[in-house]
Design a protein around this motif. Structure first.
Motif, PDB file in Angstrom:
ATOM      1  N   HIS A   1       0.830  -1.208   0.000  1.00  0.00           N
ATOM      2  CA  HIS A   1       0.000   0.000   0.000  1.00  0.00           C
ATOM      3  C   HIS A   1       0.865   1.260   0.000  1.00  0.00           C
ATOM      4  O   HIS A   1       0.568   2.222  -0.705  1.00  0.00           O
ATOM      5  CB  HIS A   1      -0.949   0.014   1.212  1.00  0.00           C
ATOM      6  N   GLY A   2       1.929   1.231   0.779  1.00  0.00           N
ATOM      7  CA  GLY A   2       2.841   2.372   0.811  1.00  0.00           C
ATOM      8  C   GLY A   2       3.512   2.605  -0.528  1.00  0.00           C
ATOM      9  O   GLY A   2       3.642   3.746  -0.987  1.00  0.00           O
ATOM     10  N   LEU A   3       3.928   1.518  -1.166  1.00  0.00           N
ATOM     11  CA  LEU A   3       4.546   1.633  -2.490  1.00  0.00           C
ATOM     12  C   LEU A   3       3.546   2.170  -3.509  1.00  0.00           C
ATOM     13  O   LEU A   3       3.902   2.994  -4.364  1.00  0.00           O
ATOM     14  CB  LEU A   3       5.104   0.277  -2.933  1.00  0.00           C
ATOM     15  N   ALA A   4       2.321   1.733  -3.425  1.00  0.00           N
ATOM     16  CA  ALA A   4       1.284   2.225  -4.341  1.00  0.00           C
ATOM     17  C   ALA A   4       1.057   3.724  -4.132  1.00  0.00           C
ATOM     18  O   ALA A   4       0.912   4.479  -5.099  1.00  0.00           O
ATOM     19  CB  ALA A   4      -0.012   1.452  -4.147  1.00  0.00           C
ATOM     20  N   ARG A   5       1.038   4.162  -2.865  1.00  0.00           N
ATOM     21  CA  ARG A   5       0.869   5.592  -2.581  1.00  0.00           C
ATOM     22  C   ARG A   5       2.051   6.389  -3.132  1.00  0.00           C
ATOM     23  O   ARG A   5       1.877   7.451  -3.728  1.00  0.00           O
ATOM     24  CB  ARG A   5       0.725   5.821  -1.073  1.00  0.00           C
ATOM     25  N   GLN A   6       3.277   5.880  -2.920  1.00  0.00           N
ATOM     26  CA  GLN A   6       4.475   6.574  -3.434  1.00  0.00           C
ATOM     27  C   GLN A   6       4.442   6.656  -4.957  1.00  0.00           C
ATOM     28  O   GLN A   6       4.758   7.696  -5.543  1.00  0.00           O
ATOM     29  CB  GLN A   6       5.741   5.841  -2.997  1.00  0.00           C
ATOM     30  N   ALA A   7       4.091   5.551  -5.606  1.00  0.00           N
ATOM     31  CA  ALA A   7       4.041   5.528  -7.071  1.00  0.00           C
ATOM     32  C   ALA A   7       2.998   6.513  -7.590  1.00  0.00           C
ATOM     33  O   ALA A   7       3.240   7.225  -8.572  1.00  0.00           O
ATOM     34  CB  ALA A   7       3.743   4.116  -7.568  1.00  0.00           C
ATOM     35  N   ALA A   8       1.863   6.563  -6.919  1.00  0.00           N
ATOM     36  CA  ALA A   8       0.810   7.496  -7.331  1.00  0.00           C
ATOM     37  C   ALA A   8       1.276   8.938  -7.168  1.00  0.00           C
ATOM     38  O   ALA A   8       1.073   9.770  -8.054  1.00  0.00           O
ATOM     39  CB  ALA A   8      -0.452   7.238  -6.508  1.00  0.00           C
ATOM     40  N   ALA A   9       1.930   9.230  -6.059  1.00  0.00           N
ATOM     41  CA  ALA A   9       2.424  10.590  -5.825  1.00  0.00           C
ATOM     42  C   ALA A   9       3.497  10.968  -6.838  1.00  0.00           C
ATOM     43  O   ALA A   9       3.525  12.091  -7.347  1.00  0.00           O
ATOM     44  CB  ALA A   9       2.966  10.711  -4.400  1.00  0.00           C
ATOM     45  N   ALA A  10       4.373  10.029  -7.151  1.00  0.00           N
ATOM     46  CA  ALA A  10       5.474  10.311  -8.074  1.00  0.00           C
ATOM     47  C   ALA A  10       4.985  10.519  -9.505  1.00  0.00           C
ATOM     48  O   ALA A  10       5.557  11.310 -10.253  1.00  0.00           O
ATOM     49  CB  ALA A  10       6.486   9.170  -8.032  1.00  0.00           C
ATOM     50  N   THR A  11       3.924   9.808  -9.884  1.00  0.00           N
ATOM     51  CA  THR A  11       3.447   9.882 -11.269  1.00  0.00           C
ATOM     52  C   THR A  11       2.281  10.831 -11.464  1.00  0.00           C
ATOM     53  O   THR A  11       1.951  11.179 -12.600  1.00  0.00           O
ATOM     54  CB  THR A  11       2.995   8.483 -11.751  1.00  0.00           C
ATOM     55  N   GLY A  12       1.642  11.219 -10.365  1.00  0.00           N
ATOM     56  CA  GLY A  12       0.465  12.057 -10.484  1.00  0.00           C
ATOM     57  C   GLY A  12      -0.762  11.277 -10.926  1.00  0.00           C
ATOM     58  O   GLY A  12      -1.768  11.850 -11.332  1.00  0.00           O
ATOM     59  N   LYS A  13      -0.674   9.965 -10.857  1.00  0.00           N
ATOM     60  CA  LYS A  13      -1.786   9.106 -11.242  1.00  0.00           C
ATOM     61  C   LYS A  13      -2.478   8.597  -9.984  1.00  0.00           C
ATOM     62  O   LYS A  13      -1.983   8.772  -8.873  1.00  0.00           O
ATOM     63  CB  LYS A  13      -1.268   7.910 -12.050  1.00  0.00           C
ATOM     64  N   SER A  14      -3.602   7.951 -10.191  1.00  0.00           N
ATOM     65  CA  SER A  14      -4.261   7.312  -9.057  1.00  0.00           C
ATOM     66  C   SER A  14      -3.438   6.087  -8.654  1.00  0.00           C
ATOM     67  O   SER A  14      -2.591   5.608  -9.424  1.00  0.00           O
ATOM     68  CB  SER A  14      -5.680   6.882  -9.428  1.00  0.00           C
TER      69      SER A  14
END
Length: 89
Positions: free
Chosen positions: A11-24
């Protein structure tokens, strides 16, 4: 319906990836999974690309092997361009 992931790190990795890419989070996870599968050669269009490349190479070989003549209008790179304007013919 998709998986219900019970892993805080995931879940943390998904949040980081979303923040880094600007995607959901869903879009970021989808992109990550596509890239992971491509690394393993799954789901890529590599076979189609290889077939297309082979076809182009065969066309080029056939053209190069055709002797110059009226049916072969382009015999040199310069034949592709207008001598006065420099634009493609």
């Amino acid at each position: 319906m998709g998986p219900n992931i019970k892993n805080e790190r995931a879940h943390g990795l998904a949040r980081q990836a979303a923040a880094a890419t600007g995607k959901s989070q869903t879009e970021a996870v989808e992109e990550a999974l596509i890239r992971l599968l491509a690394d393993y050669g799954i789901g890529s269009d590599e076979p189609q690309l290889a077939a297309r490349t082979a076809r182009v190479h065969s066309i080029v070989r056939a053209y190069v092997d055709t002797p110059p003549g009226p049916e072969r209008a382009v015999t040199d790179v310069d034949d592709l361009y207008d001598e006065h304007t420099g634009l493609p013919r």
